[in-house]
Structures are given as structure tokens and as C-alpha cells.
Design an enzyme around this catalytic site. Structure first.
Site, PDB file in Angstrom:
ATOM      1  N   ARG A  18       0.819  -1.224   0.000  1.00 30.26           N
ATOM      2  CA  ARG A  18       0.000   0.000   0.000  1.00 30.26           C
ATOM      3  C   ARG A  18       0.850   1.271   0.000  1.00 30.26           C
ATOM      4  NH1 ARG A  18      -3.405  -2.229   5.014  1.00 30.26           N
ATOM      5  NH2 ARG A  18      -1.575  -3.588   5.104  1.00 30.26           N
ATOM      6  N   LYS A  25       9.168  -1.194   3.053  1.00 29.29           N
ATOM      7  CA  LYS A  25       8.428  -0.180   3.819  1.00 29.29           C
ATOM      8  C   LYS A  25       9.159   0.258   5.086  1.00 29.29           C
ATOM      9  CE  LYS A  25       4.658  -1.368   6.074  1.00 29.29           C
ATOM     10  NZ  LYS A  25       3.245  -1.772   6.209  1.00 29.29           N
ATOM     11  N   ASP A 108       6.077  -1.881  11.455  1.00 30.61           N
ATOM     12  CA  ASP A 108       5.438  -0.676  10.904  1.00 30.61           C
ATOM     13  C   ASP A 108       4.521   0.028  11.909  1.00 30.61           C
ATOM     14  OD1 ASP A 108       3.381  -2.502  10.973  1.00 30.61           O
ATOM     15  OD2 ASP A 108       2.703  -2.160   8.921  1.00 30.61           O
ATOM     16  N   GLU A 158      -9.586 -10.405  10.673  1.00 32.67           N
ATOM     17  CA  GLU A 158      -9.020  -9.397   9.775  1.00 32.67           C
ATOM     18  C   GLU A 158     -10.136  -8.689   9.015  1.00 32.67           C
ATOM     19  OE1 GLU A 158      -5.587  -8.500   9.607  1.00 32.67           O
ATOM     20  OE2 GLU A 158      -5.964  -9.592  11.444  1.00 32.67           O
ATOM     21  N   SER A 409      41.438  40.083   0.645  1.00 30.61           N
ATOM     22  CA  SER A 409      40.239  39.729  -0.124  1.00 30.61           C
ATOM     23  C   SER A 409      40.606  39.136  -1.472  1.00 30.61           C
ATOM     24  CB  SER A 409      39.387  40.980  -0.350  1.00 30.61           C
ATOM     25  OG  SER A 409      38.860  41.401   0.879  1.00 30.61           O
ATOM     26  N   ALA A 427      45.436  41.577  -1.397  1.00 29.04           N
ATOM     27  CA  ALA A 427      44.139  41.316  -2.042  1.00 29.04           C
ATOM     28  C   ALA A 427      44.353  40.906  -3.495  1.00 29.04           C
ATOM     29  CB  ALA A 427      43.274  42.564  -1.968  1.00 29.04           C
TER      30      ALA A 427
HETATM   31  C1  UD1 Z   1      -1.646  -6.755  11.006  1.00 29.81           C
HETATM   32  C2  UD1 Z   1      -2.600  -7.690  11.770  1.00 29.81           C
HETATM   33  C3  UD1 Z   1      -3.846  -6.894  12.136  1.00 29.81           C
HETATM   34  C4  UD1 Z   1      -3.456  -5.676  12.970  1.00 29.81           C
HETATM   35  C5  UD1 Z   1      -2.392  -4.823  12.257  1.00 29.81           C
HETATM   36  C6  UD1 Z   1      -1.853  -3.801  13.230  1.00 29.81           C
HETATM   37  C7  UD1 Z   1      -2.271  -9.962  10.883  1.00 29.81           C
HETATM   38  C8  UD1 Z   1      -2.828 -11.024  10.027  1.00 29.81           C
HETATM   39  N1  UD1 Z   1      -2.948  -8.817  10.939  1.00 29.81           N
HETATM   40  O1  UD1 Z   1      -2.313  -6.350   9.824  1.00 29.81           O
HETATM   41  O2  UD1 Z   1      -4.738  -7.718  12.900  1.00 29.81           O
HETATM   42  O3  UD1 Z   1      -4.608  -4.902  13.248  1.00 29.81           O
HETATM   43  O4  UD1 Z   1      -1.283  -5.634  11.814  1.00 29.81           O
HETATM   44  O5  UD1 Z   1      -1.004  -2.885  12.627  1.00 29.81           O
HETATM   45  O6  UD1 Z   1      -1.261 -10.174  11.517  1.00 29.81           O
HETATM   46  N2  UD1 Z   1       5.161  -9.279   7.629  1.00 29.81           N
HETATM   47  C9  UD1 Z   1       6.185 -10.202   7.555  1.00 29.81           C
HETATM   48  N3  UD1 Z   1       5.998 -11.319   6.817  1.00 29.81           N
HETATM   49  C10 UD1 Z   1       4.842 -11.604   6.162  1.00 29.81           C
HETATM   50  C11 UD1 Z   1       3.797 -10.649   6.267  1.00 29.81           C
HETATM   51  C12 UD1 Z   1       3.983  -9.506   7.004  1.00 29.81           C
HETATM   52  O7  UD1 Z   1       7.255 -10.018   8.106  1.00 29.81           O
HETATM   53  O8  UD1 Z   1       4.752 -12.672   5.534  1.00 29.81           O
HETATM   54  C13 UD1 Z   1       5.381  -8.065   8.412  1.00 29.81           C
HETATM   55  C14 UD1 Z   1       5.210  -6.783   7.596  1.00 29.81           C
HETATM   56  O9  UD1 Z   1       6.442  -6.381   7.036  1.00 29.81           O
HETATM   57  C15 UD1 Z   1       4.698  -5.784   8.651  1.00 29.81           C
HETATM   58  C16 UD1 Z   1       4.009  -6.663   9.690  1.00 29.81           C
HETATM   59  O10 UD1 Z   1       4.418  -8.001   9.430  1.00 29.81           O
HETATM   60  O11 UD1 Z   1       5.757  -5.078   9.256  1.00 29.81           O
HETATM   61  C17 UD1 Z   1       2.494  -6.580   9.591  1.00 29.81           C
HETATM   62  O12 UD1 Z   1       2.087  -6.929   8.286  1.00 29.81           O
HETATM   63  P1  UD1 Z   1       1.000  -6.099   7.501  1.00 29.81           P
HETATM   64  O13 UD1 Z   1       0.806  -6.715   6.160  1.00 29.81           O
HETATM   65  O14 UD1 Z   1       1.286  -4.668   7.562  1.00 29.81           O
HETATM   66  O15 UD1 Z   1      -0.296  -6.446   8.388  1.00 29.81           O
HETATM   67  P2  UD1 Z   1      -1.612  -5.599   8.576  1.00 29.81           P
HETATM   68  O16 UD1 Z   1      -2.489  -5.799   7.398  1.00 29.81           O
HETATM   69  O17 UD1 Z   1      -1.286  -4.211   8.928  1.00 29.81           O
HETATM   70 CA    CA Z   2       0.589  -2.998   9.017  1.00 32.40          CA
END
Ligand code: UD1
Ligand code: CA
Length: 464
Positions: A18, A25, A108, A158, A409, A427
Site C-alpha cells: 500500500r 516499507k 510498521d 481481519e 580579499s 588582495a
Molecule cells: C496486522 C494484523 C492486524 C493488525 C495490524 C496492526 C495480521 C494477520 N494482521 O495487519 O490484525 O490490526 O497488523 O497494525 O497479523 N510481515 C512479515 N511477513 C509476512 C507478512 C507480514 O514479516 O509474511 C510483516 C510486515 O512487514 C509488517 C508486519 O508483518 O511489518 C504486519 O504486516 P502487515 O501486512 O502490515 O499487516 P496488517 O495488514 O497491517
Molecule cells: Ca501494518
């Protein structure tokens, strides 16, 4: 009782679709530090936490090299393909199995405080829970997992899997958990990817534990802004604004004065002593340190700069990786960079560039000069328009100017060249040879006055 051991895992392998960026990110800057800096900083502030690991994956080289340089004690674990937050936790399990408890948090969520993490872990350990996680009531719940508590059971659904009814729930999952390691590892073996995104969700662990009658606790954050996630550019600017305000308030409490809250930018690693005045539109970044009694003028940008006590940085000054000594003055309109040292009481004035140079105690470079790869002693005056010609087309050469010198200068100092203590240059001189101490060097064409020249021209009827 032996204190339980606690490890922490930061999930940072995802692409961050996103955000629509070509960079991972967590490496996108927020107040000039990567987003990942913030969760790592918050975790580092938890006293009883043993070790931290970061799950890397998408474009992992950039994340790994940041960790190597800035967080050498943090372990990087690779998740080759990103099949979800639960999958990331599965991959990390061989690392965290050695701890009694493990914190899992996303990379994040930059606004969470050490204090919050500390009390989450403490509560989890004290209450002997299998899992404890943070929830919050955001102003905009869209996009977050919803926390559903029903008949004493907890689950997280979710957004993409939620029914219309569930979407109305305003309690969101912050994505920050502490688990009893043993319970987590068991539950991770049972999660599936049977959901709208075809991913292994870490959130499913909560439901699994709860269904089995394990102790799962939800801790609701008092300040919901701590859980703000950064998934899109607009969430990035929101988080950045919240962080900016938080940082400025902390400095104001410490006795820093600022004229305009709205236009002031201070990075998270900046240290400012009390009794410093920051004018409107100042930016202080990196590991900048401003000592007490100093003033920073409008539109000045300082990046990794040490400012001594009672120094004055005037308007429109850019300072990078350099230092300004006690009582020194810089600007307006100056650019000082690459490990330059402006010593005590020195003065670097208008339209002056200083690169990789030392300006000694009490010395002055008041106007329109370029000083590069130079060492200037104390109480020396560098006249307007002086330039160190430091580059011969192939390499950079050094200029050494002693104490108590007077550089006229518009002097061109063709490096390598040394001007001895107390020496003067006339200068407009082009100085190509060393000047011994106490000498006056003049290196310019001799002036010739042509007598009667104008009159003769008029006689010839030439127009003037
Ligand atoms: C996730 C939670 C959601 C919560 C939100 C809070 C899940 C399924 N959902 O959603 O319930 O409200 O965070 O901010 O956990 N990442 C990995 N490996 C992967 C996928 C993701 O390391 O395979 C990492 C991403 O880089 C990120 C973090 O996990 O830093 C969260 O992933 P993201 O896709 O942002 O989850 P959200 O949709 O925000
Ligand atoms: Ca997130």
C-alpha cells in the site's frame, strides 16, 4: 525465583504494497530515520528484554545493511517468501524457542513507547498468561484486525475476513503480542491459510489458544495513537506528525524554547540542552546535539552537528556532520559540511562554504568564501572572496593557514600550500608557493596607470 527470559521479534519482511514504494516499507524515513528505527528503539528501552531479531524478506539487503550499521546487536532472520505474519513467526520459532517468553510486533508501528511494552510484558509474566496482546480504539478502525470478545473467548478477525457486523467493532488489534514460547510454538503448528488473503495469520494463534482454554489477555491502550500502523503515505504523514509533536513537547519540558511549534522539525535522536532557542522553521536531524544557551535561526538545517554552548547559528544555514564551538557564530547563508570544525568564538559569515576544514579559535571567514580541505589556525582573518583551490582535477589538496594571519580579499590559495603564522597576502593574490611566517605575499599583476589616456581618446573623437 529465576527471572524468565524474554526475546523479541520484529516482523519486517513484508513488501508494504500500500506504500507503493520501491523500497522496503520499514526503510522509508519517518523524521529522517527508517520506520524500523522506532520499534527497535522502543524494544531497546525495555530493561529485561534479552535479544531482538528482525524478520527480513522483501528487498532484505537494504534492511540487513541498516541493521549491520545501526543495530549490530540485532539478529536478522530471513523469510524468503512472505506467506503472512503467522508464517513469519513460524520461521522465527527456532530462534526464539530458547526464551521463556517472546514479544512479537510489527515493524510498521512506530509510535509505541518502551513503557507500554514494558508493562505489557510485566503483566503477561505476572499473570502467567499464554498470550497477551495490545488492543486500541482508533478514530478510524478500517484496515485493522478487529478484536472480538464473546463468552470469555477472544479472537481477532481481519478486515478482509470480517462480516458487516464484525466490521462495526471498534476494538482494533495493535499487532503487538507477548506469548509464552511453548504455547506459541504449539499453536503456530496448527494455523492454516484458509482465509480471504490465503495467508498464515499470527492473529489466529490468539483464537486457537483461547479456544483451548489457555489464558489470553487483551490489554487496551490508554493512548490509541501509540498503535497507529504505517501502511500508506497518508498514514506515514499522520504518524510523522504525531511523533513530531511528541518529540517537541519532550524538548519544551526540558527547557528548550521554540517560537513556532508548527514549523519546527526535530529528529528522534537529537539532544538539546535547556535554554536553547529555536526560531521558526528550524530542522534538526540525525545525532545533532545543541548545547545550552545556543540559538538556531530560521530556515537553518542541522544534520549530525554538535553545537557548543552559547553558539549562534543564524538564518538559512546548512550544517552537516560538523561541529560549532562555544560562542561561535555561523551564517546567515552558510554551508558547512563533511567533518568541519568551527572552533570556539570563530565566525563563519555570509555566503561561505566550509568543507572538511577546521576554522581555528577566534578566526573569521566573514563573506563569500570557499574553504575546503583546509586548516586555519586561531585569530586569522580570511578576506571576502577568498578561495582555497583544493582540487587539481585529479585529487584534493590541503591548505594550511597559521595563527594570526591576514588573507587579503579575493586571494586564491592554490593547494597544496602553507601560509605561516602571522603572514599576510595582498588582495587579489594567486598564492601558489608557501608563505613563510610573518611575510607579506603578493601574487598579482603590477598595476599600471596610463597618464592622459582618456583625454587622448576624446581627441580621437571616440565615444566614452
Ligand atoms: C496486522 C494484523 C492486524 C493488525 C495490524 C496492526 C495480521 C494477520 N494482521 O495487519 O490484525 O490490526 O497488523 O497494525 O497479523 N510481515 C512479515 N511477513 C509476512 C507478512 C507480514 O514479516 O509474511 C510483516 C510486515 O512487514 C509488517 C508486519 O508483518 O511489518 C504486519 O504486516 P502487515 O501486512 O502490515 O499487516 P496488517 O495488514 O497491517
Ligand atoms: Ca501494518
Amino acid at each position: 525465583m529465576v527471572k524468565p527470559t524474554v526475546g523479541a521479534v520484529v516482523l519486517a519482511a513484508g513488501k508494504g504494497t500500500r506504500m507503493k514504494s520501491s523500497r522496503p516499507k520499514v526503510m522509508i524515513p519517518l523524521l529522517e530515520e527508517p520506520i524500523l528505527y522506532y520499534p527497535l528503539k522502543a524494544l531497546s528501552g525495555v530493561p529485561f528484554l534479552q535479544d531482538i531479531a528482525v524478520i527480513v524478506g522483501w528487498k532484505k539487503e537494504e534492511v540487513e545493511s541498516y541493521l549491520r550499521v545501526s543495530w549490530p546487536q540485532v539478529v536478522a532472520i530471513t523469510q524468503e517468501q512472505q506467506f503472512g505474519t503467522g508464517h513469519a513467526a513460524q520461521i522465527a520459532s527456532s530462534w526464539f524457542s530458547k526464551y521463556d517468553h517472546v514479544v512479537i510486533m510489527p515493524g510498521d508501528v512506530p509510535l509505541v513507547e518502551s513503557e507500554t511494552l514494558k508493562s505489557l510484558i510485566e503483566e503477561h509474566v505476572e499473570k502467567c498468561s499464554d498470550g497477551t496482546f495490545l488492543a486500541f480504539c482508533p478514530s478510524e478502525v478500517k484496515g485493522y484486525g478487529r478484536v472480538i470478545v464473546l463468552d470469555g473467548k477472544v479472537r481477532i478477525v481481519e478486515e478482509k475476513d470480517a462480516t458487516e457486523e464484525e466490521k462495526k467493532v471498534n476494538l482494533a488489534n495493535a499487532g503487538i503480542y507477548v506469548f509464552k514460547t511453548e504455547s506459541l510454538i504449539k499453536a503456530l503448528g496448527e494455523i492454516s491459510n484458509n482465509n480471504a488473503q490465503g495467508e498464515y495469520y499470527l492473529t489466529d494463534v490468539i483464537e486457537l489458544l483461547s479456544m483451548k482454554g489457555k489464558a489470553v489477555r487483551v490489554k487496551v491502550l490508554e493512548d490509541p495513537s501509540e498503535a497507529k500502523g504505517v501502511n500508506s503515505p497518508s498514514q506515514l504523514i499522520e504518524a510523522s506528525e504525531t511523533m513530531r509533536v511528541k518529540i517537541i513537547r519532550k524538548h519544551l519540558e526540558n527547557g528548550v524554547r521554540c517560537d513556532d511549534f508548527a514549523s519546527l522539525w526535530i529528529g528522534p535522536q537529537v539532544i538539546i540542552e535547556p535554554d536553547v532557542r529555536l526560531a521558526p522553521s528550524v530542522q534538526l536531524w540525525g545525532k545533532t546535539f545543541v548545547s545550552c544557551g545556543s540559538e538556531i535561526g530560521s530556515y537553518s538545517v542541522l544534520r549530525n552537528v554538535q553545537v557548543g554552548p552559547k553558539a549562534v547559528v543564524k538564518e538559512h544555514v546548512v550544517l552537516e556532520n560538523s561541529s560549532v564551538g562555544e560562542g561561535a557564530t555561523v551564517g546567515p547563508f552558510a554551508y558547512v559540511r563533511e567533518s568541519s570544525v568551527i572552533e570556539k568564538q570563530a565566525f563563519v559569515g555570509k555566503f561561505v562554504e566550509i568543507k572538511k576544514s577546521k576554522i581555528g579559535r577566534g578566526s573569521k571567514v566573514p563573506h563569500h568564501s570557499y574553504v575546503g580541505d583546509a586548516e586555519v589556525g586561531s585569530n586569522t582573518n580570511i578576506g571576502a572572496g577568498t578561495i582555497t583551490c583544493n582540487y587539481d582535477g585529479k585529487k584534493k589538496n590541503k591548505t594550511v593557514i597559521g595563527d594570526n594571519c591576514f588573507i587579503g580579499s579575493d586571494t586564491m590559495l592554490v593547494a597544496p600550500v602553507t601560509i605561516g603564522d602571522g603572514a599576510y597576502t595582498g588582495a587579489g593574490s594567486v598564492i601558489t608557493k608557501d608563505v613563510p611566517p610573518g611575510n607579506l605575499a603578493i601574487g598579482r599583476a603590477k598595476q599600471k596607470n596610463i597618464e592622459g589616456w582618456i583625454k587622448r581618446r576624446e581627441k580621437r573623437g571616440e565615444e566614452i
